[in-house]
Design an enzyme around this catalytic site. Structure first.
Site, short mmCIF file in Angstrom:
data_model
loop_
_atom_site.label_atom_id
_atom_site.label_comp_id
_atom_site.label_asym_id
_atom_site.label_seq_id
_atom_site.Cartn_x
_atom_site.Cartn_y
_atom_site.Cartn_z
N HIS A 239 24.74 -29.41 22.52
CA HIS A 239 25.67 -28.90 23.54
C HIS A 239 26.86 -28.24 22.84
CE1 HIS A 239 28.72 -29.12 26.73
NE2 HIS A 239 27.72 -29.23 27.58
N CYS A 277 25.18 -24.10 27.59
CA CYS A 277 26.05 -24.51 28.70
C CYS A 277 26.93 -23.32 29.05
CB CYS A 277 26.88 -25.72 28.30
SG CYS A 277 28.08 -26.15 29.58
N HIS A 304 22.67 -25.72 31.06
CA HIS A 304 23.69 -26.21 31.99
C HIS A 304 24.23 -24.98 32.69
CE1 HIS A 304 24.89 -30.15 29.68
NE2 HIS A 304 23.65 -30.16 30.13
N ASP A 360 25.41 -27.65 36.62
CA ASP A 360 26.39 -28.42 35.87
C ASP A 360 27.68 -28.47 36.66
OD1 ASP A 360 27.41 -29.87 33.80
OD2 ASP A 360 27.95 -28.13 32.60
N HIS A 361 28.23 -29.62 36.74
CA HIS A 361 29.47 -29.85 37.49
C HIS A 361 29.36 -29.25 38.90
CE1 HIS A 361 31.95 -30.35 33.56
NE2 HIS A 361 30.84 -31.05 33.61
N TYR A 377 30.99 -34.42 38.82
CA TYR A 377 29.62 -34.71 39.23
C TYR A 377 29.50 -35.20 40.68
CZ TYR A 377 28.39 -33.85 34.43
OH TYR A 377 28.20 -33.23 33.22
C1 DNO Z 1 30.30 -32.70 30.54
C2 DNO Z 1 29.05 -32.66 29.77
C3 DNO Z 1 29.22 -33.08 28.34
C4 DNO Z 1 27.86 -33.24 27.69
C5 DNO Z 1 27.90 -33.66 26.26
C6 DNO Z 1 26.52 -33.53 25.68
O1 DNO Z 1 30.27 -32.72 31.72
O2 DNO Z 1 28.40 -31.44 29.89
O3 DNO Z 1 29.91 -34.27 28.28
O4 DNO Z 1 27.14 -34.21 28.38
O5 DNO Z 1 28.78 -32.92 25.53
O6 DNO Z 1 26.44 -34.23 24.48
#
Ligand code: DNO
Length: 402
Positions: A239, A277, A304, A360-361, A377
């Site tokens: 990530h 991401c 993501h 994501d989020h 989340y």
């Molecule tokens: C935040 C996430 C990060 C992710 C880590 C992966 O919302 O995208 O905390 O889980 O960095 O190791």
């Protein structure tokens, strides 16, 4: 594209039933309760798999654990100090146990001390929704005036340090402690146990660890992990730094396309891959997300999908988490590039042709406001993101699409 959903385990206020109704096809989770550096045992992995397999009523959910996020890399490994060799041995054992349980995709990060970092966890938008925000001036005020890090003022452009001083001068105690709490939320482990003293101690341990040295430690880690992952049929995916800039004087080495290319080349195996991401990388205007997907796509094992609204054109600047199709990243182009990569994989006969992604989020909207889910989340905000992304995919893959 495989539609997955992050779940924090049975204590998550967004349940298995919720994610099923949101349309998730697979689950992204981790054994959050296991301390970093310890082995993930077959028993613990099996328990988490059975948590996912059932709805509240006991009816099978039809969902399975498909992506690990994260198998965390300890601070000792990143610094090559203390117990780092034992932690690498545990990491390898955990990989063997995960592979034996049928897991294939393993996300992790190599950010020192801080994981994701925001100054506001519930920034109010005009329509009453809330989202996460990174305000560069607030961050500077924290670093220079609250944490009091030596040399911090010189790390910011003079106009930012000046503005931070003015803002700090009128900040009340409640805002000062909320700001500190929000910033340390991204620290590994339980955020609320961290004091400013803990942060200072963590930072001090990185004295003398340059970006060069951190890269070297990262390559050493990959050399121990990627060949084993390859042998076990696993896909590791790193990530990016979030946000993708240096913070608190710490080195950060996974912020740009050049960083990724260097790491991919350093241990040139398919198992050494990427979590692309779009939210993290998209906070920098010089990261070209769909171009990265085109050029590095072969190694992208997990996506993501998230958007950010950048408030400046500078590399170092403020941003907030926008709706999935809002913000500055061209999400349609990125999904198009991911679909093109999937088509290439199908032609090559790759068995990982379908790339897992998660919305994501999400912004907190409607009944999310007040549910108290993990920051970033919420159930409905993510459901909305997933539905929009699914619409983009359907549009781009429809037989009649132009
Ligand atoms: C935040 C996430 C990060 C992710 C880590 C992966 O919302 O995208 O905390 O889980 O960095 O190791």
């Amino acid at each position: 594209m495989r539609q997955t959903w992050r779940w924090f385990g049975p204590q998550d206020r967004v349940s298995v039933d919720d994610m099923l109704q949101a349309g998730a096809e697979g689950v992204v989770t981790a054994l959050h309760q296991v301390p970093t550096g310890a082995v993930w045992t077959p028993e613990d992995i099996a328990v988490r798999q059975s948590d996912i397999a059932a709805m509240k009523s006991g009816t099978p959910s039809g969902l399975a654990w498909e992506v690990v996020e994260s198998l965390p890399v300890s601070e000792d490994i990143k610094k090559q100090r203390g117990d780092w060799r034992a932690h690498i041995a545990s990491y390898r054992t955990s990989l063997r146990n995960l592979a034996a349980a049928g897991l294939e995709t393993i996300c992790y990060n190599f950010m020192p001390v801080l994981d994701w970092t925001r100054t506001d966890l519930a920034y109010r938008l005009q329509n009453g929704a809330t989202c996460m925000r990174f305000d560069y001036v607030d961050f500077a005020a924290f670093d220079i005036h609250i944490l009091g890090r030596a040399g911090a003022a010189e790390d910011f452009p003079p106009e930012i340090s000046g503005e931070a001083a003015r803002r700090f001068a009128v900040m009340d105690d409640a805002r000062k402690s909320a700001l500190s709490r929000n910033i340390v939320s991204g620290l590994p482990g339980a955020a609320d146990r961290f004091t400013l003293e803990d942060v200072r101690r963590h930072l001090a341990e990185y004295d003398g660890i340059s970006a060069e040295r951190l890269r070297g430690n990262f390559v050493a880690f990959l050399e121990q992990i990627a060949p084993l992952a390859e042998e076990l049929g696993l896909r590791m995916c790193c990530h990016p730094d979030d946000p993708p800039i240096g913070l608190l004087g710490l080195p950060r080495v996974m912020s740009t396309e050049a960083d990724y290319s260097a790491m991919m080349r350093a241990v040139d195996l398919p198992a050494n891959g990427i979590t692309l991401c779009s939210g993290s990388l998209g906070a920098r205007p010089d990261n070209d997300l769909s171009g990265m997907m085109e050029r590095l796509g072969e190694r992208v094992h997990f996506l993501h999908l998230r958007n950010v609204h950048r408030e400046t054109q500078e590399i170092l600047g403020s941003f907030y988490e926008a709706e999935h199709l809002g913000g500055h990243t061209d999400m349609v182009a990125l999904v198009g590039a991911a679909l093109a990569e999937e088509a290439r994989r199908r032609r090559a006969g790759r068995k990982d042709a379908s790339i897992p992604f998660r919305p994501d989020h999400g912004q907190d909207i409607l009944d999310d406001l007040g549910r108290g889910a993990q920051p970033g989340y919420p159930a409905i905000g993510r459901l909305k993101g997933l539905a929009e992304l699914r619409g983009v995919i359907a549009g781009l893959t429809h037989a009649g699409a132009a």
